[in-house]
Write an enzyme that holds these catalytic residues in place. Sequence first.
Site, short mmCIF file in Angstrom:
data_model
loop_
_atom_site.label_atom_id
_atom_site.label_comp_id
_atom_site.label_asym_id
_atom_site.label_seq_id
_atom_site.Cartn_x
_atom_site.Cartn_y
_atom_site.Cartn_z
N GLU A 224 0.88 -1.18 0.00
CA GLU A 224 0.00 0.00 0.00
C GLU A 224 0.92 1.22 0.00
OE1 GLU A 224 -3.40 0.09 0.11
OE2 GLU A 224 -3.64 -2.08 0.06
N CYS A 258 -2.06 9.71 2.51
CA CYS A 258 -1.60 9.07 1.27
C CYS A 258 -2.49 9.42 0.09
CB CYS A 258 -1.52 7.56 1.45
SG CYS A 258 -3.08 6.82 1.95
P1 NAD Z 1 8.07 4.86 5.06
O1 NAD Z 1 8.09 4.04 3.82
O2 NAD Z 1 9.22 5.71 5.37
O3 NAD Z 1 7.88 3.91 6.35
C1 NAD Z 1 6.83 2.98 6.48
C2 NAD Z 1 7.25 1.85 7.41
O4 NAD Z 1 8.35 1.20 6.82
C3 NAD Z 1 7.67 2.28 8.80
O5 NAD Z 1 7.11 1.39 9.76
C4 NAD Z 1 9.17 2.12 8.77
O6 NAD Z 1 9.71 1.73 10.01
C5 NAD Z 1 9.33 0.99 7.78
N1 NAD Z 1 10.65 0.98 7.13
C6 NAD Z 1 11.49 2.03 6.91
N2 NAD Z 1 12.61 1.61 6.29
C7 NAD Z 1 12.48 0.26 6.13
C8 NAD Z 1 13.30 -0.74 5.55
N3 NAD Z 1 14.50 -0.46 5.04
N4 NAD Z 1 12.84 -2.01 5.53
C9 NAD Z 1 11.63 -2.31 6.04
N5 NAD Z 1 10.79 -1.39 6.59
C10 NAD Z 1 11.23 -0.12 6.63
O7 NAD Z 1 6.71 5.68 4.98
P2 NAD Z 1 6.17 6.77 5.99
O8 NAD Z 1 7.01 8.00 5.89
O9 NAD Z 1 5.94 6.17 7.33
O10 NAD Z 1 4.72 7.06 5.34
C11 NAD Z 1 4.53 7.94 4.29
C12 NAD Z 1 4.38 7.22 2.97
O11 NAD Z 1 3.43 6.18 3.10
C13 NAD Z 1 3.85 8.13 1.87
O12 NAD Z 1 4.50 7.82 0.67
C14 NAD Z 1 2.39 7.75 1.80
O13 NAD Z 1 1.77 8.02 0.56
C15 NAD Z 1 2.45 6.30 2.08
N6 NAD Z 1 1.17 5.83 2.62
C16 NAD Z 1 0.43 4.97 1.87
C17 NAD Z 1 -0.80 4.56 2.36
C18 NAD Z 1 -1.66 3.60 1.60
O14 NAD Z 1 -2.58 3.06 2.20
N7 NAD Z 1 -1.42 3.36 0.31
C19 NAD Z 1 -1.25 5.01 3.59
C20 NAD Z 1 -0.45 5.87 4.31
C21 NAD Z 1 0.77 6.28 3.82
#
Ligand code: NAD
Length: 481
Positions: A224, A258
């Site tokens: 997602e 998002c």
């Molecule tokens: P992010 O990708 O930085 O982090 C998301 C999760 O991934 C966190 O729990 C983080 O700890 C984990 N993570 C970070 N680095 C990792 C790695 N190397 N390996 C595995 N996991 C890792 O995203 P964010 O800043 O928390 O959220 C914002 C982003 O999420 C935006 O791009 C937004 O559009 C997207 N988003 C999508 C949805 C959806 O339902 N499609 C909903 C909310 C947010």
Amino acid sequence: MVRIDLKEQDSASGADLDSVLAKQRTAFNARPNPPWNERKANLQKLSKAIEDHAEEFQKAISEDFGNRAYEETTIAELLVIQGGIGHAIKHTKHWMRTRRAPTAIQYAPASSRIVPQPLGVIGIISPWNYPLQLAIMPLIGALGAGNRAMIKPSEYTPRLSDLMKRVLGTIFSEDEVYVATGGVKVASTFSALAFDHLLFTGSTSVGKIVAAAAAKNLTPCTLELGGKSPTIIDESANMALTVPRIVNGKTLNAGQTCVAPDYVLMPAAKIDSFSEALINKAEEFYPTFAGNDDYTSIIADSHYARLQDLLEDAENKGARIRVAGDDDKQQLAKERRVPLTVVTNTTPDMKIMQEEIFGPLLPVVPSETLDDAMSYVQSKDRPLALYWFGEDKKKRDRVLNETISGGVSINETAWHVVQEDIPFGGVGPSGMGAYHGEHGFNAFSHMKGVYLQSRFSQGKALFPPYTGKTHKMLNLMKKII
Ligand code: NAD
């Protein structure tokens, strides 16, 4: 304002995670298909725990952000979760049923069935922007489908993550539901675990890393992700309805959503009056931005700096910037609050037109015809959401048929996401797979195809040695298929 050291939080060790996964798998194997009454009891106690701790969740999230209105947490997290649980309690028993499936006539009198089965242990990695909803909504699907689950929430919301761990720990044993708190190191170890399915919500860039880690175990993923969600305003749009809905979609959670409208496409002649109307409406919603309990802060200094950088880059390249309100800039920065900011005269080389904005900055881009707007959208990555405002149903249907996006709201922003009867997910760079309602149940189930042979089967006619009788049978089969 409390600063968080994201590196200091690596709490769950790799050994802890391996051991919890092993415990969950053993417990699952001992009870691989829990009956409906057990699943329902799990959903009911989840609902009650969220309800009982609602105020603590509101407080923790607000403190993690710097400020977020309790009402906003109720609208975008608590109500959505309770709606998801209510829907699952109403329908999961039906989704669990074994379904009869047709059997091709040449195999008569055999019959076929589809048997939904729990997959085992589901991994859930969630982001910070709706930190409770985006951890619990996948959990609802996972539990309804009869699985166990491990959750890795975001390091940006440590208070919420700790509270969620504590609350879920009071109603579930570690071998049922486990929350692994910590930073990127924990997240990275977590994504390499051999789950039976992994649902990741977050950025497209981290989604690629997570999918690569999961691929090593052939763990299927639901991704997602994010991206730039366009809003197309048609000349037939009712602007009195359109303006407040766009402002609301872009300022809810200060645009850290998002599916927030990322940018607007509309005829050039209307851009000025539309931009003014957006600013006026935002000032009506938020008479001040600084010190306003109704307006959410930007989650962290790094994200605040990123938004300032997008604006500076756009301004340096000739964009016109209109900022709602007249709050003191230093005070806004201190509170990490960014008012709704309308950006016009954009050019494609501006970062704001290239990266997902994820904040309350709204570029409004000229686009004269529907064809112009659609070809602009089609030239970009497939978005998570697309919004169209207008009354002309023919044009609306063209947009629905000829653009590809994860989901769509017509004459609205974002609300398609909380409809439990439609799938929620992206497409291409905005995601893979979907969940919510039955789509979540299916994502976390194995739909097992079953063939039941009849004692009267004529299959023996195809056994070797192959003779004239075999050829007669093959000719008959060719005729009836
Ligand atoms: P992010 O990708 O930085 O982090 C998301 C999760 O991934 C966190 O729990 C983080 O700890 C984990 N993570 C970070 N680095 C990792 C790695 N190397 N390996 C595995 N996991 C890792 O995203 P964010 O800043 O928390 O959220 C914002 C982003 O999420 C935006 O791009 C937004 O559009 C997207 N988003 C999508 C949805 C959806 O339902 N499609 C909903 C909310 C947010």
